[in-house]
Design a protein around this motif. Structure first.
Motif, PDB file in Angstrom:
ATOM      1  N   MET A   7      -0.585  -8.059   4.515  1.00  0.00           N
ATOM      2  CA  MET A   7       0.032  -7.023   3.717  1.00  0.00           C
ATOM      3  C   MET A   7       1.171  -7.588   2.882  1.00  0.00           C
ATOM      4  O   MET A   7       2.039  -8.287   3.394  1.00  0.00           O
ATOM      5  N   VAL A   8       1.148  -7.291   1.599  1.00  0.00           N
ATOM      6  CA  VAL A   8       2.246  -7.679   0.723  1.00  0.00           C
ATOM      7  C   VAL A   8       3.292  -6.580   0.772  1.00  0.00           C
ATOM      8  O   VAL A   8       2.952  -5.399   0.709  1.00  0.00           O
ATOM      9  N   THR A   9       4.533  -6.932   0.936  1.00  0.00           N
ATOM     10  CA  THR A   9       5.571  -5.905   0.991  1.00  0.00           C
ATOM     11  C   THR A   9       6.877  -6.395   0.380  1.00  0.00           C
ATOM     12  O   THR A   9       7.111  -7.595   0.242  1.00  0.00           O
ATOM     13  N   HIS A  10       7.703  -5.435   0.011  1.00  0.00           N
ATOM     14  CA  HIS A  10       9.039  -5.736  -0.495  1.00  0.00           C
ATOM     15  C   HIS A  10      10.083  -5.566   0.597  1.00  0.00           C
ATOM     16  O   HIS A  10      11.222  -5.944   0.435  1.00  0.00           O
ATOM     17  N   SER A  11       9.653  -4.891   1.666  1.00  0.00           N
ATOM     18  CA  SER A  11      10.648  -4.444   2.638  1.00  0.00           C
ATOM     19  C   SER A  11      10.710  -5.395   3.831  1.00  0.00           C
ATOM     20  O   SER A  11       9.712  -5.630   4.514  1.00  0.00           O
ATOM     21  N   ILE A  12      11.895  -5.935   4.058  1.00  0.00           N
ATOM     22  CA  ILE A  12      12.082  -6.852   5.180  1.00  0.00           C
ATOM     23  C   ILE A  12      11.840  -6.122   6.502  1.00  0.00           C
ATOM     24  O   ILE A  12      11.104  -6.600   7.365  1.00  0.00           O
ATOM     25  N   GLN A  13      12.429  -4.933   6.617  1.00  0.00           N
ATOM     26  CA  GLN A  13      12.263  -4.166   7.862  1.00  0.00           C
ATOM     27  C   GLN A  13      10.791  -3.904   8.160  1.00  0.00           C
ATOM     28  O   GLN A  13      10.325  -4.096   9.276  1.00  0.00           O
ATOM     29  N   GLU A  14      10.099  -3.451   7.132  1.00  0.00           N
ATOM     30  CA  GLU A  14       8.681  -3.136   7.306  1.00  0.00           C
ATOM     31  C   GLU A  14       7.918  -4.367   7.770  1.00  0.00           C
ATOM     32  O   GLU A  14       7.109  -4.291   8.687  1.00  0.00           O
ATOM     33  N   SER A  15       8.205  -5.496   7.141  1.00  0.00           N
ATOM     34  CA  SER A  15       7.466  -6.704   7.495  1.00  0.00           C
ATOM     35  C   SER A  15       7.717  -7.098   8.951  1.00  0.00           C
ATOM     36  O   SER A  15       6.800  -7.512   9.648  1.00  0.00           O
ATOM     37  N   VAL A  16       8.951  -6.941   9.399  1.00  0.00           N
ATOM     38  CA  VAL A  16       9.259  -7.330  10.781  1.00  0.00           C
ATOM     39  C   VAL A  16       8.620  -6.364  11.762  1.00  0.00           C
ATOM     40  O   VAL A  16       8.033  -6.762  12.772  1.00  0.00           O
ATOM     41  N   LEU A  17       8.717  -5.090  11.440  1.00  0.00           N
ATOM     42  CA  LEU A  17       8.213  -4.073  12.357  1.00  0.00           C
ATOM     43  C   LEU A  17       6.702  -4.168  12.535  1.00  0.00           C
ATOM     44  O   LEU A  17       6.180  -3.958  13.622  1.00  0.00           O
ATOM     45  N   PRO A  48       0.808  -1.224   0.000  1.00  0.00           N
ATOM     46  CA  PRO A  48       0.000   0.000   0.000  1.00  0.00           C
ATOM     47  C   PRO A  48       0.840   1.273   0.000  1.00  0.00           C
ATOM     48  O   PRO A  48       0.386   2.299  -0.487  1.00  0.00           O
ATOM     49  N   PHE A  49       2.028   1.204   0.561  1.00  0.00           N
ATOM     50  CA  PHE A  49       2.810   2.431   0.663  1.00  0.00           C
ATOM     51  C   PHE A  49       4.042   2.393  -0.230  1.00  0.00           C
ATOM     52  O   PHE A  49       4.957   3.201  -0.084  1.00  0.00           O
ATOM     53  N   GLY A  50       4.056   1.436  -1.154  1.00  0.00           N
ATOM     54  CA  GLY A  50       5.226   1.241  -2.004  1.00  0.00           C
ATOM     55  C   GLY A  50       5.609   2.450  -2.832  1.00  0.00           C
ATOM     56  O   GLY A  50       6.773   2.677  -3.111  1.00  0.00           O
ATOM     57  N   ALA A  51       4.600   3.229  -3.220  1.00  0.00           N
ATOM     58  CA  ALA A  51       4.888   4.348  -4.117  1.00  0.00           C
ATOM     59  C   ALA A  51       5.196   5.633  -3.348  1.00  0.00           C
ATOM     60  O   ALA A  51       5.390   6.671  -3.944  1.00  0.00           O
ATOM     61  N   LEU A  52       5.215   5.543  -2.017  1.00  0.00           N
ATOM     62  CA  LEU A  52       5.392   6.769  -1.229  1.00  0.00           C
ATOM     63  C   LEU A  52       6.839   6.926  -0.755  1.00  0.00           C
ATOM     64  O   LEU A  52       7.609   5.979  -0.714  1.00  0.00           O
ATOM     65  N   ASP A  53       7.178   8.153  -0.371  1.00  0.00           N
ATOM     66  CA  ASP A  53       8.538   8.386   0.125  1.00  0.00           C
ATOM     67  C   ASP A  53       8.704   7.764   1.510  1.00  0.00           C
ATOM     68  O   ASP A  53       7.736   7.505   2.226  1.00  0.00           O
ATOM     69  N   GLU A  54       9.936   7.545   1.878  1.00  0.00           N
ATOM     70  CA  GLU A  54      10.304   6.858   3.108  1.00  0.00           C
ATOM     71  C   GLU A  54       9.613   7.439   4.363  1.00  0.00           C
ATOM     72  O   GLU A  54       9.085   6.706   5.185  1.00  0.00           O
ATOM     73  N   LEU A  55       9.619   8.753   4.471  1.00  0.00           N
ATOM     74  CA  LEU A  55       9.079   9.388   5.677  1.00  0.00           C
ATOM     75  C   LEU A  55       7.576   9.179   5.789  1.00  0.00           C
ATOM     76  O   LEU A  55       7.067   8.788   6.839  1.00  0.00           O
ATOM     77  N   THR A  56       6.884   9.420   4.700  1.00  0.00           N
ATOM     78  CA  THR A  56       5.437   9.243   4.685  1.00  0.00           C
ATOM     79  C   THR A  56       5.092   7.785   4.946  1.00  0.00           C
ATOM     80  O   THR A  56       4.162   7.458   5.677  1.00  0.00           O
ATOM     81  N   ARG A  57       5.906   6.933   4.371  1.00  0.00           N
ATOM     82  CA  ARG A  57       5.677   5.508   4.490  1.00  0.00           C
ATOM     83  C   ARG A  57       5.756   5.061   5.940  1.00  0.00           C
ATOM     84  O   ARG A  57       4.884   4.350   6.443  1.00  0.00           O
ATOM     85  N   GLU A  58       6.793   5.529   6.627  1.00  0.00           N
ATOM     86  CA  GLU A  58       6.984   5.157   8.030  1.00  0.00           C
ATOM     87  C   GLU A  58       5.814   5.657   8.869  1.00  0.00           C
ATOM     88  O   GLU A  58       5.286   4.942   9.710  1.00  0.00           O
TER      89      GLU A  58
END
Lengths: 269, 250
Positions: free
Chosen positions: A208-218, A176-186
């Motif tokens: 949630m489907v994600t590309h980011s390992i950190q995001e998935s863990v958090l 859902p937040f893949g197209a957004l900048d890092e700050l907004t995403r967080e």
């Protein structure tokens, strides 16, 4: 150590590992587009009150898995998608906001409430539900703005409000937040967690489907790893972080350990 | 606002400058009137009948324009919902498009007479193709995810059409409308050339027989203004209906 923390987490919330209620499950789901096999016997249970991330290389069929859950696609060869109850309510947030540019934020959120043969809500009820959903995502001052007048982050928030307005029990999110900048995403990640935990929403489970390992863990309680095409579930890894999740948990050793573990497994794919 | 005013002032200034140059050139080089009348001569050739001829042509082209667009949109909707009909009829539509209207116009007059209807049909024939092609394209231009969204929430076919397909196609429809505003006038005038006793095309033809170039000029300019008027009205409607995209192009 990992298990100790996990038990602690589970007792903190109202979840017991032994008898967890399944909201939705995929059994042996295979799918191919034409001659290209996409999914290979995917099985996955989504439990009540959990946040699952699906992690895998791009193009591996993660989005397709969500579409199976939504029953927009049907599995082939004996696969099965079952819901806890026939009227299980699912919501979907796409990678793009998919807002109708000719509708205001409010009208966009009202749209799903007014679709379908049998009218689920009166105009007034739909309006009220849409307004409160927009309030939940912090867009109460932008009800009458059109999508082109909103920033990317606000558009995606409106898309989340649209999904929440229909009172989903299970929310499916495709990067859902893949197209957004890092700050907004967080920022939006934590807002999402807050919504999930909030008693104001009917949300029980999020996938949630994600590309980011950190995001998935958090964010999640379990991380589902998928292999390259034809994709299958290779691993399901529990995240031993306490809930509610908060900013700063990226510093905890459990966080690093899980990230490291996931990285190692990604390399083996 | 003042900036907007300034913007619209430029074309007016240029037009005025052009007219003055034209007038001067005609007088300076003593160009005979039957070759190129000066703007003042054209203006003095205008009388009440020009106005009524203009209304005739405008009426014919507007009727043809509106009918063609309704018919084209309906055909496009049928095409989008039925593959066999689309496959079977699109080549016919293309054949119709490639047939020169000028070649068809005499036939129309033979069939329908020298009155109003032959011009309306000529105008329709020429306006039909742009709206058909653009509407088909526009109705198919929906985002896949938007379709999935509607399906997720059990949207009916009817809802998908009215709440998704049609609004998505509006920008495409309007660009066809803009193209066919000028075509509509062409259709009516070609019809009038072939057989008519009123309308701007008739005036152009008759004045050419009499070498009455100032009248001819007045009719040509009137036909251009008709086209501009239609274009301008469609442009206004477009701005009103499609507020979410910026169209700065013509």
């Amino acid at each position: 150590m990992t298990t100790a923390i996990r038990e602690q987490t589970d007792s903190a919330a109202v979840r017991s590992p032994g008898n967890r209620e399944i909201m939705l499950s995929l059994r042996d789901c295979s799918l191919s587009f034409g001659n290209v096999p996409v999914l290979n016997r995917v099985s996955l249970d989504v439990y009540r009150n959990e946040f699952i991330s699906i992690l895998g290389p791009s193009g591996c069929g993660k989005s397709t898995t969500l579409r199976l859950m939504l029953r927009l696609l049907s599995p082939e060869g004996g696969g099965e998608v079952t819901y806890a109850s026939p009227d299980l309510s699912l919501g979907m947030v796409f990678q793009k906001p998919v807002l109708m540019p000719w509708l205001s934020a409010l009208q966009n959120v009202m749209l799903p409430l007014e679709l379908g043969e049998k009218k689920k809500f009166s105009k007034k009820e739909a309006r009220e539900k849409a307004e409160s959903a927009l309030r939940l995502v912090g867009l109460q001052d932008f009800l009458n703005h059109y999508p082109h007048q909103l920033s990317g982050g606000m558009q995606q928030r409106a898309a989340i409000a649209r999904a929440l307005a229909a009172d989903p029990t299970v929310l499916l999110m495709d990067e859902p937040f893949g197209a957004l900048d890092e700050l907004t995403r967080e920022k939006l990640n934590f807002e999402l967690l807050r919504l999930w935990e909030s008693p104001e929403t009917s949300l029980s489970s999020i996938v949630m489907v994600t590309h980011s390992i950190q995001e998935s863990v958090l964010l999640s309680n379990r991380v589902v790893m998928m292999s390259p095409r034809p994709a299958g579930v290779t691993d399901i890894i529990p995240v031993p972080l306490p809930s509610p999740r908060e900013a700063g948990m990226e510093e905890l050793p459990e966080f690093h350990q899980t990230v490291k573990e996931l990285r190692k497994r990604v390399k083996h794919l | 606002m003042t900036a907007k005013l300034k913007d619209s002032l430029y074309p007016v200034l240029f037009a005025l400058g052009f007219l003055i140059l034209w007038e001067l050139a005609v007088r300076l080089f003593a160009i005979p009137m039957y070759l190129l009348p000066a703007p003042t001569q054209v203006v003095s050739a205008i009388d009440g009948s020009l106005w009524s001829h203009t209304l005739v042509t405008l009426g014919e082209s507007l009727t043809g324009f509106i009918l063609a667009n309704i018919l084209g949109l309906v055909t496009a909707i049928i095409f989008v919902h039925s593959k066999p009909i689309e496959k079977g009829m699109f080549p016919l539509a293309i054949a119709l498009k490639t047939t020169p209207l000028v070649a068809l116009a005499p036939l129309l007059v033979v069939w329908l007479g020298t009155g109003y209807s032959s011009k309306v049909i000529a105008s329709m024939l020429i306006c039909f193709f742009p709206i058909l092609v653009n509407s088909v394209k526009g109705l198919k231009a929906i985002e896949y995810e938007a379709w999935e969204l509607f399906s997720t929430y059990k949207g009916t076919k009817r809802e998908i059409f009215w709440k998704l397909r049609l609004p998505t196609s509006l920008p495409y429809i309007f660009s066809a409308l803009k193209i066919s505003t000028s075509l509509a006038i062409v259709g009516a005038i070609v019809g009038e050339f072939v057989g008519a006793n009123k309308g701007l095309g008739y005036v152009v033809l008759v004045s050419s027989y009499h070498m009455d170039t100032p009248v001819m000029f007045s009719a040509i300019i009137a036909s251009a203004l008709c086209g501009l008027l239609l274009f301008w009205v469609v442009g206004l409607l477009e701005k009103k209906f499609i507020f979410w995209t910026r169209s700065d192009d013509l």
